[in-house]
Design an enzyme around this catalytic site. Structure first.
Site, PDB file in Angstrom:
ATOM      1  CG  HIS A 205      -0.536   0.115   2.299  1.00  0.00           C
ATOM      2  ND1 HIS A 205      -0.757   1.348   3.103  1.00  0.00           N
ATOM      3  CD2 HIS A 205      -0.062  -0.892   3.052  1.00  0.00           C
ATOM      4  CE1 HIS A 205       0.366   1.196   4.511  1.00  0.00           C
ATOM      5  NE2 HIS A 205       0.605   0.265   5.070  1.00  0.00           N
ATOM      6  CB  CYS A 329       1.743  12.398  19.856  1.00  0.00           C
ATOM      7  SG  CYS A 329       2.663  13.650  18.615  1.00  0.00           S
TER       8      CYS A 329
HETATM    9  C1  LIG Z   1       4.186   1.618   6.626  1.00  0.00           C
HETATM   10  C2  LIG Z   1       5.879   1.056   6.905  1.00  0.00           C
HETATM   11  C3  LIG Z   1       5.386   0.447   7.766  1.00  0.00           C
HETATM   12  C4  LIG Z   1       4.532  -0.524   8.137  1.00  0.00           C
HETATM   13  O1  LIG Z   1       3.624  -1.690   6.608  1.00  0.00           O
HETATM   14  P1  LIG Z   1       2.699  -2.117   6.669  1.00  0.00           P
HETATM   15  O2  LIG Z   1       2.252  -2.587   5.111  1.00  0.00           O
HETATM   16  O3  LIG Z   1       1.350  -0.806   7.072  1.00  0.00           O
HETATM   17  O4  LIG Z   1       2.396  -3.086   7.932  1.00  0.00           O
HETATM   18  C5  LIG Z   1       7.010  -0.543   8.458  1.00  0.00           C
HETATM   19  N1  LIG Z   1       7.942  -0.228   8.150  1.00  0.00           N
HETATM   20  C6  LIG Z   1       7.293   1.325   6.824  1.00  0.00           C
HETATM   21  C7  LIG Z   1       9.226   2.322   7.103  1.00  0.00           C
HETATM   22  C8  LIG Z   1       6.528   2.141   7.376  1.00  0.00           C
HETATM   23  O5  LIG Z   1       6.403   2.867   6.211  1.00  0.00           O
END
Ligand SMILES: *Cc1c(COP(=O)(O)O)cnc(C)c1O
Length: 385
Positions: A205, A329
């Site tokens: 995503h 936050c």
């Molecule tokens: C968005 C993100 C995640 C988590 O990914 P998800 O698919 O939302 O679980 C992990 N690490 C970084 C650097 C991210 O930007």
């Protein structure tokens, strides 16, 4: 109706309509379970393996090195837990080296391994831009290291780490390297061989694929305890019937991203640099956070002196601009960003963070109107304090 301008593409992206098109047949027509022997299963299996090949080639990996997961967070968890336990069994090593600016998917996982499972967490220092110095890693790589986990690019401040140098050091010491590339894969060419990364995590995503699906590249010679047990799916590394439509969507989105990487980089960089110059030039007591040049092409992040960042986000939202602080936050209960603490910003600055991340539909006009609106909102928030 007021125009709403989305400037939070590091939080998530809309699904590319071409990706949706590719996914749709796999909800209804081609619905089989890829583990089934019959024709229906084989159709699903063929789509799964073709997606695996697409993802592998985008990451410079082999098809049988790709494990599909439910998100970037799960990929990080599987990599870190799986490798920590494997390594301890193999060598007795207990230390996990990581950095204070990792995503919580990494930090909270390592913290839990330390609290519940007897591992030791070693935090490398980062410089004023949030970057790891490979020399610090070299010194930290003593004999009892089970795993190194260092992010490819930072979600909050956009800084890109010298990951190939880090990979080389880990290879020399025979210590496996995990890298959270969930942000980076949307913007930088990935290659696990070039960078010597044993475990590379991505999530769809962040690059115009669906939410709820991710992948982990696991280099062949690397053993890994599955964190989810059950059937033998994904080479025994991640049990559970695969989510075929979403996996097909992830592969298509990644392919479209990789094909367009250079053009996107150019489109984004010009707008991002205009945004950064406009904000720093028009808002007093403002500074860029993260590296000025070694940063994601769509990523701008700032700190404002003596300002409640969440109050600013609310006013921006009311004015039609969707941005982020980059850290979690609540309004009325401001907590300093731990990333901004780690890069050495003083208390006067760590509450006032703002992340503005650009995407495919971001126009220069939108950037200009953002730059125009921001200074008065900053003044308003400072006046309210
Ligand atoms: C968005 C993100 C995640 C988590 O990914 P998800 O698919 O939302 O679980 C992990 N690490 C970084 C650097 C991210 O930007």
């Amino acid at each position: 109706m007021k125009e709403r301008i989305y400037l939070d593409y590091a939080a998530t992206t809309p699904v590319d309509p071409r990706v949706v098109e590719r996914m749709l047949p796999f909800f209804t027509g081609t619905f089989g379970n890829p583990s089934s022997v019959h024709w229906f299963g084989q159709q699903a299996e063929a789509a799964l393996e073709s997606a695996r090949e697409t993802v592998a080639s985008a990451l410079g990996a082999q098809a049988d090195e790709i494990v599909f997961t439910s998100c970037g967070t799960e990929s990080d968890n599987l990599a870190i837990r799986g490798m920590a336990f494997t390594q301890r069994e193999r060598t007795g090593a207990q230390r996990i080296i990581t950095t204070p600016v990792e995503h919580h998917a990494v930090l909270h996982t390592v913290e839990q391994l330390a609290e519940l499972n007897g591992f030791k967490m070693d935090l490398l220092p980062v410089d004023q831009y949030g970057m790891v110095d490979p020399e610090d890693l070299r010194h930290a790589l003593r004999d009892d290291v089970a795993l190194v986990s260092i992010m490819y690019a930072n979600n909050e401040i956009g800084t890109i780490n010298p990951i190939a140098e880090i990979g080389k050091l880990c290879l020399q010491r025979g210590v496996p390297l995990h890298s959270d590339a969930v942000q980076a894969a949307a913007h930088l060419p990935m290659n696990v061989v070039r960078d010597q990364i044993d475990l590379l995590a991505i999530g769809a995503h962040k690059f115009y694929g669906p939410k709820g699906v991710g992948a982990l590249a696991v280099r062949k010679n690397v053993g890994l305890h599955p964190s989810q047990t059950g059937g033998g799916q994904e080479n025994g590394r991640r049990a559970g019937t695969q989510n075929i439509p979403y996996i097909v969507g992830l592969a298509e989105a990644l392919k479209l991203t990789v094909d367009d990487l250079e053009a996107r980089r150019q489109r984004y960089t010009a707008r991002r640099d205009r945004l950064i110059a406009g904000v720093l030039g028009n808002v007093s007591g403002s500074r860029l956070t993260g590296h000025p040049t070694e940063r994601l092409p769509n990523h701008a992040s700032f700190a404002f002196e003596r300002l409640d960042g969440n109050h600013l986000l609310m006013l921006l939202d009311a004015a039609g601009f969707a941005c982020s602080s980059g850290s979690a936050c609540k309004v009325g209960d401001p907590k300093p960003s731990s990333v901004l603490n780690a890069i050495g910003l003083s208390q006067a600055w760590t509450l006032g963070s703002l992340r503005v991340t650009l995407g495919e539909s971001t126009t220069l006009d939108q950037i200009e109107s953002f730059i125009e609106v921001l200074p008065s909102l900053v003044t308003k928030v400072r006046g309210a304090a």
